[in-house]
Design an enzyme around this catalytic site. Sequence first.
Site, PDB file in Angstrom:
ATOM      1  NE  ARG A 285     -69.959 -71.310 -17.277  1.00 35.21           N
ATOM      2  CZ  ARG A 285     -69.422 -70.707 -16.246  1.00 35.21           C
ATOM      3  NH1 ARG A 285     -68.797 -69.548 -16.399  1.00 35.21           N
ATOM      4  NH2 ARG A 285     -69.479 -71.224 -15.036  1.00 35.21           N
TER       5      ARG A 285
ATOM      6  NE  ARG B  33     -64.597 -64.131 -10.580  1.00 29.97           N
ATOM      7  CZ  ARG B  33     -64.062 -64.732  -9.561  1.00 29.97           C
ATOM      8  NH1 ARG B  33     -63.097 -64.128  -8.885  1.00 29.97           N
ATOM      9  NH2 ARG B  33     -64.472 -65.917  -9.193  1.00 29.97           N
TER      10      ARG B  33
ATOM     11  NE  ARG C   7     -54.555 -86.799 -18.526  1.00 29.05           N
ATOM     12  CZ  ARG C   7     -53.382 -87.064 -19.109  1.00 29.05           C
ATOM     13  NH1 ARG C   7     -53.244 -88.132 -19.865  1.00 29.05           N
ATOM     14  NH2 ARG C   7     -52.349 -86.266 -18.922  1.00 29.05           N
TER      15      ARG C   7
ATOM     16  NE  ARG D 168     -53.135 -78.217  -8.476  1.00 24.73           N
ATOM     17  CZ  ARG D 168     -54.340 -78.069  -7.948  1.00 24.73           C
ATOM     18  NH1 ARG D 168     -54.941 -76.890  -8.027  1.00 24.73           N
ATOM     19  NH2 ARG D 168     -54.954 -79.054  -7.349  1.00 24.73           N
TER      20      ARG D 168
ATOM     21  CD  GLU E 245     -51.555 -81.055  -7.809  1.00 26.38           C
ATOM     22  OE1 GLU E 245     -52.303 -81.020  -8.822  1.00 26.38           O
ATOM     23  OE2 GLU E 245     -51.933 -80.740  -6.666  1.00 26.38           O
TER      24      GLU E 245
ATOM     25  CE1 TYR F  66     -62.325 -83.418  -9.687  1.00 29.67           C
ATOM     26  CE2 TYR F  66     -63.903 -81.633  -9.897  1.00 29.67           C
ATOM     27  CZ  TYR F  66     -62.744 -82.146  -9.365  1.00 29.67           C
ATOM     28  OH  TYR F  66     -62.001 -81.394  -8.495  1.00 29.67           O
TER      29      TYR F  66
ATOM     30  CG  ASP G  43     -66.073 -79.064  -7.040  1.00 30.98           C
ATOM     31  OD1 ASP G  43     -64.905 -79.413  -7.296  1.00 30.98           O
ATOM     32  OD2 ASP G  43     -66.674 -78.167  -7.675  1.00 30.98           O
TER      33      ASP G  43
END
Length: 366
Positions: free
Chosen positions: A171, A175, A248, A279, A299, A347, A349
């Site tokens: 998805r 906003r 990666r 970035r 990066e 992964y 957070d």
Amino acid sequence: MKYDYLVVGAGLFGAVFAYEAKKQGKTCLVIDKRNHIAGNVYTENVDGINVHRYGAHIFHTSDKEIWDYVNQFAEFNNYINSPVAVYKDELYNLPFNMNTFSKMWGIKTPKEAQEKIEEQRREAGITEPKNLEEQALSLAGRDVYEKLIKGYTEKQWGRPCTELPAFIIKRLPFRFIYDNNYFNDRYQGIAMGGYTKIVEKMLEGTEVKLNTDYFDFIKENPDIAGKTLFTGMIDEFYQFKLGHLEYRTVRFETEKLEMENYQGNAVVNYTDREVPYTRIIEHKHFEFGKQPVTIISREYSSEWKPGIEPYYPINDEKNNALFAKYRELSDQEENVIFGGRLGNYKYYDMDKVIRAALDLCEKELY
């Protein structure tokens, strides 16, 4: 046996476990192959700027228990992640919000933005997306895809969007308000003074050995501990006998600039395929720094090879199936527990790492 637990990896997962184990009267030896603690959340102070050596880490969570837990170890500032994206000579706010749409199409209202997106989705005419490009076009339309998704994603994954599976973008959060706050989480900020201090406090009073490779160490010290918590690569633990899991990795080019302010924002994404990096991070802006110099990191995303630090698991069908086989092996271990990003091939957070570590402590220690 000298210790109750050998903790392999001095990152967030291992440090939380060692801290909780110590509170329960257990002894731990923590080892890490790097020359520092804190794993990928390691920050080092350079000219008064806390540099995120392994990429930007912004703490965000909606879990109040985890927020309260981590605030034992550091005070957090009120940094709000509001990245911007540069596409050729255009600049857009992220995540996709009314500031983005207004700049892209010269519109003002949510209704106009929704109509524009819907019109482009209809033009794409894709009902069953077969790859990431088709999935993105069916969700966002051509303008958002071409300018803000395509180039960045291809750099991140090292292959064309037409060759990437559709499920990578399940998805896209749109906003229809003028709000540049990247996260929806209730709590967010940056640890003042850097994340290394958090891990230092967690490991206070616990023995730590750096520059120590687990496989060499355990050969010489086979009976060092009753149990092992292994937060390294699960396939490496089993000597890759079922094959290599894929990752990666990220390469950083960090430089100090003799100026106060280079880009005016902590995070600037470069979404044009022709710019080789994904970035630029300007570290001082995470802590509202006023130093006369600045430090930036470019990066570059690339394919992982053995000997390089693995970053993101490639959780596609093939790799997940291989991990499931390694998980079957690990389930048979009586005295080895696997955890963290590499041990669980997942992964995480930062808040999810802490939650997973505390869940393990609940089972193992209490």
